[in-house]
Design a protein around this motif. Structure first.
Motif, PDB file in Angstrom:
ATOM      1  N   GLN A  12       0.805  -1.218   0.000  1.00 26.47           N
ATOM      2  CA  GLN A  12       0.000   0.000   0.000  1.00 26.47           C
ATOM      3  C   GLN A  12       0.841   1.272   0.000  1.00 26.47           C
ATOM      4  OE1 GLN A  12      -2.473  -0.908   3.479  1.00 26.47           O
ATOM      5  NE2 GLN A  12      -4.158  -1.475   2.110  1.00 26.47           N
ATOM      6  N   SER A  13       2.151   1.107  -0.128  1.00 27.39           N
ATOM      7  CA  SER A  13       3.046   2.259  -0.103  1.00 27.39           C
ATOM      8  C   SER A  13       3.077   2.958  -1.461  1.00 27.39           C
ATOM      9  CB  SER A  13       4.459   1.834   0.290  1.00 27.39           C
ATOM     10  OG  SER A  13       5.054   1.047  -0.736  1.00 27.39           O
ATOM     11  N   ASP A  14       3.289   4.277  -1.431  1.00 26.60           N
ATOM     12  CA  ASP A  14       3.371   5.056  -2.668  1.00 26.60           C
ATOM     13  C   ASP A  14       4.556   4.615  -3.522  1.00 26.60           C
ATOM     14  OD1 ASP A  14       1.151   6.525  -1.940  1.00 26.60           O
ATOM     15  OD2 ASP A  14       2.304   8.167  -1.050  1.00 26.60           O
ATOM     16  N   ALA A  15       5.656   4.238  -2.862  1.00 26.75           N
ATOM     17  CA  ALA A  15       6.854   3.850  -3.612  1.00 26.75           C
ATOM     18  C   ALA A  15       6.611   2.581  -4.433  1.00 26.75           C
ATOM     19  CB  ALA A  15       8.022   3.632  -2.648  1.00 26.75           C
ATOM     20  N   PHE A  16       6.025   1.571  -3.795  1.00 30.68           N
ATOM     21  CA  PHE A  16       5.761   0.310  -4.495  1.00 30.68           C
ATOM     22  C   PHE A  16       4.720   0.498  -5.589  1.00 30.68           C
ATOM     23  CE2 PHE A  16       3.464  -3.799  -4.803  1.00 30.68           C
ATOM     24  CZ  PHE A  16       4.514  -4.610  -5.203  1.00 30.68           C
ATOM     25  N   LEU A  17       3.622   1.159  -5.272  1.00 28.29           N
ATOM     26  CA  LEU A  17       2.559   1.366  -6.256  1.00 28.29           C
ATOM     27  C   LEU A  17       3.053   2.223  -7.417  1.00 28.29           C
ATOM     28  CD1 LEU A  17      -0.455   1.964  -3.837  1.00 28.29           C
ATOM     29  CD2 LEU A  17      -0.016  -0.064  -5.230  1.00 28.29           C
ATOM     30  N   GLY A  18       3.908   3.187  -7.121  1.00 27.67           N
ATOM     31  CA  GLY A  18       4.455   4.020  -8.188  1.00 27.67           C
ATOM     32  C   GLY A  18       5.304   3.223  -9.163  1.00 27.67           C
ATOM     33  N   GLU A  19       6.090   2.285  -8.643  1.00 29.49           N
ATOM     34  CA  GLU A  19       6.908   1.437  -9.515  1.00 29.49           C
ATOM     35  C   GLU A  19       6.034   0.578 -10.419  1.00 29.49           C
ATOM     36  OE1 GLU A  19       9.858  -0.837  -7.495  1.00 29.49           O
ATOM     37  OE2 GLU A  19      10.681   0.875  -6.418  1.00 29.49           O
ATOM     38  N   LEU A  20       4.958   0.008  -9.850  1.00 30.80           N
ATOM     39  CA  LEU A  20       4.080  -0.829 -10.655  1.00 30.80           C
ATOM     40  C   LEU A  20       3.349  -0.017 -11.724  1.00 30.80           C
ATOM     41  CD1 LEU A  20       2.439  -3.352  -8.149  1.00 30.80           C
ATOM     42  CD2 LEU A  20       4.347  -3.711  -9.717  1.00 30.80           C
ATOM     43  N   ARG A  21       2.926   1.196 -11.364  1.00 27.81           N
ATOM     44  CA  ARG A  21       2.230   2.040 -12.351  1.00 27.81           C
ATOM     45  C   ARG A  21       3.151   2.408 -13.508  1.00 27.81           C
ATOM     46  NH1 ARG A  21       0.245   4.749  -7.539  1.00 27.81           N
ATOM     47  NH2 ARG A  21      -1.923   4.081  -7.134  1.00 27.81           N
ATOM     48  N   SER A  22       4.435   2.545 -13.228  1.00 27.45           N
ATOM     49  CA  SER A  22       5.378   2.908 -14.291  1.00 27.45           C
ATOM     50  C   SER A  22       5.526   1.794 -15.325  1.00 27.45           C
ATOM     51  CB  SER A  22       6.743   3.246 -13.680  1.00 27.45           C
ATOM     52  OG  SER A  22       7.378   2.088 -13.147  1.00 27.45           O
ATOM     53  N   ILE A  23       5.240   0.570 -14.930  1.00 31.63           N
ATOM     54  CA  ILE A  23       5.324  -0.563 -15.857  1.00 31.63           C
ATOM     55  C   ILE A  23       4.133  -0.556 -16.796  1.00 31.63           C
ATOM     56  CG2 ILE A  23       5.309  -3.084 -16.038  1.00 31.63           C
ATOM     57  CD1 ILE A  23       6.730  -3.175 -13.366  1.00 31.63           C
ATOM     58  N   GLY A  24       2.941  -0.274 -16.249  1.00 28.49           N
ATOM     59  CA  GLY A  24       1.719  -0.265 -17.049  1.00 28.49           C
ATOM     60  C   GLY A  24       1.113  -1.654 -17.180  1.00 28.49           C
ATOM     61  N   GLY A  25      -0.174  -1.683 -17.501  1.00 27.37           N
ATOM     62  CA  GLY A  25      -0.854  -2.958 -17.735  1.00 27.37           C
ATOM     63  C   GLY A  25      -1.451  -3.593 -16.506  1.00 27.37           C
ATOM     64  N   TYR A  26      -1.317  -2.948 -15.340  1.00 34.24           N
ATOM     65  CA  TYR A  26      -1.844  -3.488 -14.094  1.00 34.24           C
ATOM     66  C   TYR A  26      -2.987  -2.620 -13.574  1.00 34.24           C
ATOM     67  CZ  TYR A  26       2.545  -6.188 -13.702  1.00 34.24           C
ATOM     68  OH  TYR A  26       3.616  -7.022 -13.909  1.00 34.24           O
ATOM     69  N   ASP A  27      -4.004  -3.262 -13.024  1.00 33.71           N
ATOM     70  CA  ASP A  27      -5.049  -2.574 -12.274  1.00 33.71           C
ATOM     71  C   ASP A  27      -4.690  -2.710 -10.791  1.00 33.71           C
ATOM     72  OD1 ASP A  27      -7.292  -1.690 -10.927  1.00 33.71           O
ATOM     73  OD2 ASP A  27      -8.727  -2.798 -12.152  1.00 33.71           O
ATOM     74  N   LEU A  28      -4.391  -1.601 -10.150  1.00 36.29           N
ATOM     75  CA  LEU A  28      -3.928  -1.609  -8.762  1.00 36.29           C
ATOM     76  C   LEU A  28      -4.993  -1.071  -7.803  1.00 36.29           C
ATOM     77  CD1 LEU A  28      -0.356  -0.185  -9.452  1.00 36.29           C
ATOM     78  CD2 LEU A  28      -1.081  -2.578  -9.430  1.00 36.29           C
ATOM     79  N   THR A  29      -6.237  -1.052  -8.263  1.00 41.82           N
ATOM     80  CA  THR A  29      -7.318  -0.469  -7.474  1.00 41.82           C
ATOM     81  C   THR A  29      -7.436  -1.101  -6.089  1.00 41.82           C
ATOM     82  OG1 THR A  29      -8.548  -0.047  -9.517  1.00 41.82           O
ATOM     83  CG2 THR A  29      -9.786   0.081  -7.451  1.00 41.82           C
ATOM     84  N   GLU A  30      -7.271  -2.421  -6.003  1.00 41.66           N
ATOM     85  CA  GLU A  30      -7.468  -3.122  -4.737  1.00 41.66           C
ATOM     86  C   GLU A  30      -6.179  -3.733  -4.188  1.00 41.66           C
ATOM     87  OE1 GLU A  30     -10.696  -5.880  -5.566  1.00 41.66           O
ATOM     88  OE2 GLU A  30     -12.109  -4.414  -4.732  1.00 41.66           O
ATOM     89  N   THR A  31      -5.041  -3.264  -4.668  1.00 43.73           N
ATOM     90  CA  THR A  31      -3.761  -3.783  -4.182  1.00 43.73           C
ATOM     91  C   THR A  31      -3.656  -3.620  -2.665  1.00 43.73           C
ATOM     92  OG1 THR A  31      -2.657  -3.281  -6.267  1.00 43.73           O
ATOM     93  CG2 THR A  31      -1.249  -3.555  -4.331  1.00 43.73           C
ATOM     94  N   GLY A  32      -3.327  -4.700  -1.977  1.00 40.91           N
ATOM     95  CA  GLY A  32      -3.190  -4.677  -0.526  1.00 40.91           C
ATOM     96  C   GLY A  32      -4.460  -5.058   0.220  1.00 40.91           C
ATOM     97  N   LYS A  33      -5.550  -5.243  -0.489  1.00 43.74           N
ATOM     98  CA  LYS A  33      -6.821  -5.599   0.166  1.00 43.74           C
ATOM     99  C   LYS A  33      -6.790  -7.044   0.652  1.00 43.74           C
ATOM    100  CE  LYS A  33     -11.805  -6.008  -0.686  1.00 43.74           C
ATOM    101  NZ  LYS A  33     -12.887  -5.848  -1.701  1.00 43.74           N
ATOM    102  N   VAL A  34      -7.197  -7.272   1.896  1.00 41.37           N
ATOM    103  CA  VAL A  34      -7.278  -8.625   2.434  1.00 41.37           C
ATOM    104  C   VAL A  34      -8.550  -9.291   1.899  1.00 41.37           C
ATOM    105  CG1 VAL A  34      -7.488 -10.040   4.517  1.00 41.37           C
ATOM    106  CG2 VAL A  34      -5.981  -8.025   4.512  1.00 41.37           C
ATOM    107  N   LEU A  35      -8.376 -10.388   1.182  1.00 38.19           N
ATOM    108  CA  LEU A  35      -9.504 -11.095   0.567  1.00 38.19           C
ATOM    109  C   LEU A  35     -10.037 -12.210   1.449  1.00 38.19           C
ATOM    110  CD1 LEU A  35      -8.032 -11.390  -3.038  1.00 38.19           C
ATOM    111  CD2 LEU A  35      -9.610  -9.649  -2.174  1.00 38.19           C
ATOM    112  N   LEU A  36      -9.152 -12.804   2.232  1.00 43.10           N
ATOM    113  CA  LEU A  36      -9.556 -13.919   3.106  1.00 43.10           C
ATOM    114  C   LEU A  36      -8.517 -14.063   4.211  1.00 43.10           C
ATOM    115  CD1 LEU A  36     -11.429 -16.379   3.655  1.00 43.10           C
ATOM    116  CD2 LEU A  36      -9.916 -17.712   2.172  1.00 43.10           C
ATOM    117  N   GLU A  37      -8.998 -14.308   5.426  1.00 42.40           N
ATOM    118  CA  GLU A  37      -8.103 -14.542   6.548  1.00 42.40           C
ATOM    119  C   GLU A  37      -8.711 -15.616   7.427  1.00 42.40           C
ATOM    120  OE1 GLU A  37      -5.530 -11.931   9.810  1.00 42.40           O
ATOM    121  OE2 GLU A  37      -7.032 -10.959   8.535  1.00 42.40           O
ATOM    122  N   THR A  38      -7.933 -16.638   7.736  1.00 45.83           N
ATOM    123  CA  THR A  38      -8.443 -17.737   8.550  1.00 45.83           C
ATOM    124  C   THR A  38      -7.697 -17.821   9.874  1.00 45.83           C
ATOM    125  OG1 THR A  38      -6.901 -19.356   7.600  1.00 45.83           O
ATOM    126  CG2 THR A  38      -9.005 -19.038   6.469  1.00 45.83           C
TER     127      THR A  38
END
Length: 316
Positions: free
Chosen positions: A290-316
């Motif tokens: 969820q950090s700006d640094a990591f998300l910024g690197e991924l956005r620079s690559i392109g082709g990714y939807d990062l809308t829900e990056t870091g969201k917990v989908l399931l926890e047991t």
């Protein structure tokens, strides 16, 4: 001269006739002392021979002694108090995650293992990996990953965190001479396919779509021929050795002579086992995602939807 010889993890796997993940497991347990040279892991020949001798005699390995100040041996990867962290999967986002973890979680040393989604989950079940990436479609529900995780990690406590969403579909030669537009078009007679290896997310996607559309895998020429990466599949199509392949959009943008037909949005998720010793680095992973640094690197690559990056989908 034995002291001057060292091996990569891939070479050790071939010499011992075991998987690379098993080599990582031996390193994690301290059975095989390892050190880093640049980005590469190395194991000295003397340490390999010592491990083999202990295995033959059924003896437990001794604790690794620190190198003397006059030693020419490179710095050990695993300093006192640190532990290796095996991250499986092939997407470049995982290499970025490993880089950030190395900086922000000093108690761990990330190791990358480039294996497919299903094999990754199996390796986690066996205790051979720590952070597993997966993009496995369940054709009956249309859901990604969770159905497989629930079935394979029965009895485990884990957390599933979303990494990214990306397009998957068909690689076709430039101009799409066969006119392929849908999964059903894979029934076209005489079609040659560049396939992925068993256990990969792309292979599961293909097999699920063939099943849902009533297409026999054996009816597609070269179905049994396997490539180990999206780039390898796209390259076969570009070279005219196949009429179609299954993969992600990013590879098509890199390999010339290939068009991409998007057919599905696939979810790429991370799985981590919840153990007391894992708590700190799991929190570090979640902060990084969820950090700006990591998300910024991924956005620079392109082709990714990062809308829900870091969201917990399931926890047991």
């Amino acid at each position: 001269m034995t002291n001057d010889v060292s091996y990569t993890t891939e070479e050790i796997a071939k010499l011992l006739k075991i998987s690379k993940l098993t080599v990582y497991d031996l390193i994690k347990k301290g059975d095989l002392p390892a050190y880093r040279v640049g980005k590469q892991m190395r194991i000295d020949a003397a340490d390999l021979e010592a491990y083999k001798a202990r295995s033959r005699e059924g003896r437990m390995p001794p604790a690794a002694a620190p190198a003397s100040s006059g030693s020419s041996r490179p710095e050990a990867v695993f300093s006192p108090g640190s532990r290796p962290l095996v991250i499986t999967g092939q997407d470049i986002s995982l290499d970025m995650l490993a880089k950030h973890l190395e900086k922000q979680a000093p108690g761990v040393r990330p190791l990358r293992s480039y294996v497919g989604s299903l094999d990754s989950l199996i390796s986690m079940y066996r205790g051979e990996s720590d952070i597993v990436s997966t993009h496995l479609l369940d054709g009956d529900t249309g859901e990604y990953n969770i159905p497989y995780i629930r079935k394979l990690l029965v009895g485990f406590s884990y957390i599933v965190v979303h990494l990214l969403t990306r397009n998957a579909g068909l690689y076709v030669p430039r101009g799409n001479p066969k006119g392929l537009r849908s999964w059903g078009d894979l029934a076209q007679p005489g079609l040659r396919i560049a396939n992925r290896e068993k256990g990969s997310g792309a292979r599961v996607l293909l097999d699920e779509q063939l099943r849902l559309h009533g297409i026999a895998p054996g009816s597609i020429a070269s179905y049994e021929a396997e490539e180990s990466s999206h780039m390898g599949v796209a390259g076969k199509v570009a070279a005219g050795e196949a009429d179609v392949g299954i993969g992600i959009e990013k590879a098509a943008s890199i390999v010339g002579g290939v068009d991409f037909i998007p057919l599905i949005r696939e979810r790429y998720d991370l799985v981590m086992l919840k153990k007391p010793d894992n708590r700190e680095w799991i929190e570090a992973v979640r902060r990084i995602l969820q950090s700006d640094a990591f998300l910024g690197e991924l956005r620079s690559i392109g082709g990714y939807d990062l809308t829900e990056t870091g969201k917990v989908l399931l926890e047991t």
